[in-house]
Design a protein around this motif. Structure first.
Motif, mmCIF file in Angstrom:
data_model
loop_
_atom_site.group_PDB
_atom_site.id
_atom_site.type_symbol
_atom_site.label_atom_id
_atom_site.label_comp_id
_atom_site.label_asym_id
_atom_site.label_seq_id
_atom_site.Cartn_x
_atom_site.Cartn_y
_atom_site.Cartn_z
ATOM 1 N N ILE A 126 0.833 -1.203 0.000
ATOM 2 C CA ILE A 126 0.000 0.000 0.000
ATOM 3 C C ILE A 126 0.870 1.256 0.000
ATOM 4 N N PHE A 127 1.875 1.297 0.874
ATOM 5 C CA PHE A 127 2.726 2.478 0.983
ATOM 6 C C PHE A 127 3.577 2.681 -0.264
ATOM 7 N N VAL A 128 4.119 1.588 -0.787
ATOM 8 C CA VAL A 128 4.952 1.699 -1.993
ATOM 9 C C VAL A 128 4.119 2.215 -3.164
ATOM 10 N N GLY A 129 2.885 1.732 -3.274
ATOM 11 C CA GLY A 129 2.008 2.203 -4.336
ATOM 12 C C GLY A 129 1.747 3.690 -4.236
ATOM 13 N N GLN A 130 1.549 4.186 -3.017
ATOM 14 C CA GLN A 130 1.302 5.613 -2.831
ATOM 15 C C GLN A 130 2.536 6.447 -3.170
ATOM 16 N N VAL A 131 3.715 5.953 -2.765
ATOM 17 C CA VAL A 131 4.954 6.688 -3.061
ATOM 18 C C VAL A 131 5.192 6.767 -4.561
ATOM 19 N N TYR A 132 4.989 5.650 -5.260
ATOM 20 C CA TYR A 132 5.229 5.654 -6.705
ATOM 21 C C TYR A 132 4.193 6.513 -7.431
ATOM 22 N N ALA A 133 2.950 6.459 -6.971
ATOM 23 C CA ALA A 133 1.904 7.263 -7.605
ATOM 24 C C ALA A 133 2.190 8.756 -7.457
ATOM 25 N N ALA A 134 2.770 9.139 -6.319
ATOM 26 C CA ALA A 134 3.046 10.554 -6.071
ATOM 27 C C ALA A 134 4.318 11.040 -6.754
ATOM 28 N N SER A 135 5.337 10.139 -6.845
ATOM 29 C CA SER A 135 6.647 10.572 -7.346
ATOM 30 C C SER A 135 6.990 10.061 -8.735
ATOM 31 N N HIS A 136 6.357 8.948 -9.137
ATOM 32 C CA HIS A 136 6.698 8.274 -10.397
ATOM 33 C C HIS A 136 8.194 7.978 -10.471
ATOM 34 N N SER A 137 8.773 7.711 -9.302
ATOM 35 C CA SER A 137 10.210 7.454 -9.216
ATOM 36 C C SER A 137 10.460 6.008 -8.803
ATOM 37 N N PHE A 138 11.167 5.272 -9.654
ATOM 38 C CA PHE A 138 11.537 3.888 -9.364
ATOM 39 C C PHE A 138 12.443 3.820 -8.135
ATOM 40 N N SER A 139 13.418 4.705 -8.073
ATOM 41 C CA SER A 139 14.376 4.672 -6.961
ATOM 42 C C SER A 139 13.718 5.034 -5.635
#
Length: 435
Positions: free
Chosen positions: A374-387
């Motif tokens: 859940i948290f990883v999905g939110q981070v990627y959705a907000a930043s679009h950053s793989f790293s």
């Protein structure tokens, strides 16, 4: 010459104070025991992940929306977490053998019946039952291994824990093919029959201990586990570790595909190498922890730090070649810590309470499994950053390594020997600890 009465003879036929046969020469049958519990864990895990391998096409045929495909997984884990706690207590009450049989039988039936699912409600209910059944097999296996392997439990638990990694490979390589050939319903029916049959094999081959089974755990001892500082710390550390492991498993393929346009087939082959590294590392690090007796804390801390570092390295990769090179190394440290942590849990609790301790800690560990995606999905959705997504995963093992620093080094409960009294043998006082 002093006469030794029959009451002073140990179950192995030796006099009091003399090393038992299981101490001087561990029984060879323990490897059969290890295979039985390992294969049971393997089948249980294949049953668990089978749905994820066919969810997209099957969900469409059942009229289940994409948003609700994960509901079956959620249902399973609800039952799984509850069963870990109850199954651990049950293991220390009636024994690992009976608990494992009682777990496999309903799991086989529920998996078979899942093949008749026609709607979301039925599938949700059956997956809940499957989770309630499957959650008990882990603690039962850990309890039995602790009783049979003693000081050698590290390598045994390392082999035991390969079941989860291998099950993912087997499920992904067989269930979709079986579904294409015979229909997904029959694939689940075959898995259900196989699980049920292995419960029968377990009934005939499995034994709780090489000697007399331990006595039933008391309420006071159970309460003591919850107050055991080391167990609480190990539970929290494992939660952080699985945050990284399961989080990567849930998002690794999708992130590579979305960020760099890598095909799902290629991403799957990269993840396969991730699993290969895990299968090799688990027994290897378990064996190393046996060689470095007393240094399991250091081994697990180093492994978690390396895990976090490799996640950061993976986050900097951008080509298929780079992913292929890093994936097996990441897999090795992403799973290698598990047998070492499990061994620490059994040492902190003692063999008598190993089942309840394993169930309690694994229930906490699995909360990391549920939260990370859940948290990883939110981070990627907000930043679009793989790293950034990979660094979010790395935070889990870093926290786990830090928490392990506070685990106190204490004598293992199951290695402590109470003073013998006339007419009593070591084996009779510590029946499960004759290694």
């Amino acid at each position: 010459m002093k006469r030794i009465s029959s009451r002073q003879i140990t179950p192995n036929g030796s006099a009091p104070g003399a090393p038992s046969s299981t101490e001087s020469q561990p029984p060879a049958y323990r490897w059969t025991i290890l295979f039985v519990v390992w294969f049971a864990f393997l089948l249980s895990y294949v049953d668990r992940v089978a749905w994820s391998t066919v969810s997209a096409p099957v969900g469409q045929s059942l009229g289940i929306s994409v948003a609700m495909l994960g509901a079956f997984v959620t249902a399973f884990y609800i039952g799984y977490v509850v069963a870990n706690v109850i199954g651990g207590i049950l293991t220390d009450t009636i024994g690992g053998r009976k608990t494992l049989i009682l777990a496999l039988l309903p799991l086989g039936v529920a998996t078979f019946c899942f093949g008749y699912t026609h709607n979301l409600r039925t599938g949700f209910a059956l997956q809940l039952v499957m989770g309630l059944s499957a959650g008990a097999d882990y603690s039962a296996g850990v309890k039995i291994i602790a009783s049979w392997f003693g000081k050698d439990r590290g390598r045994a638990l390392g082999f035991y824990s390969t079941a989860t990694s291998l099950a993912v490979v087997i499920a992904n390589s067989t269930v979709p093919s079986m579904s294409n050939w015979f229909g997904w319903q029959n694939a689940f029916r075959v898995l259900g029959v196989a699980t049920f049959c292995w419960a029968i094999v377990t009934f005939f081959l499995l034994r709780d201990s090489p000697t007399t089974p331990s006595s039933r755990i008391t309420r006071r001892e159970l309460g003591g586990l919850l107050k055991n500082r080391n167990l609480v710390l190990l539970a929290l550390a494992g939660c952080g570790a699985l945050w990284g492991t399961v989080g990567f498993g849930a998002w690794g393929n999708a992130l590579m595909t979305k960020q760099y346009g890598i095909s799902p087939v290629t991403a799957g082959s990269i993840s396969a190498l991730f699993g290969v590294g895990a299968v090799i590392a688990k027994p290897l690090l378990g064996w190393v922890s046996d060689l470095l007796n007393g240094a399991t804390k250091l081994v697990s801390i180093v492994c978690l730090i390396c895990f976090a570092a490799m996640l950061a390295v993976f986050g900097q990769c951008s080509t298929v070649t780079q992913f292929y090179v890093v994936a097996p190394l990441l897999g090795a440290v992403a799973f290698g810590y598990t047998p070492v942590l499990i061994a620490q849990v059994t040492r902190a609790s003692g063999a008598k309470s190993a089942g309840a301790a394993a169930g309690f800690t694994n229930a906490i560990w699995q909360s990391g499994s549920a939260l990370a995606p859940i948290f990883v999905g939110q981070v990627y959705a907000a930043s679009h950053s793989f790293s950034y997504a990979l660094l979010t995963l790395a935070a889990g093992p870093i926290c786990g390594a830090f928490i392990l620093l506070f685990v106190a080094r204490r004598p293992a409960y199951d290695q402590q020997r109470a003073p013998e009294t006339p007419g009593q043998s070591t084996v009779s006082q510590h029946p499960v600890n004759s290694h």
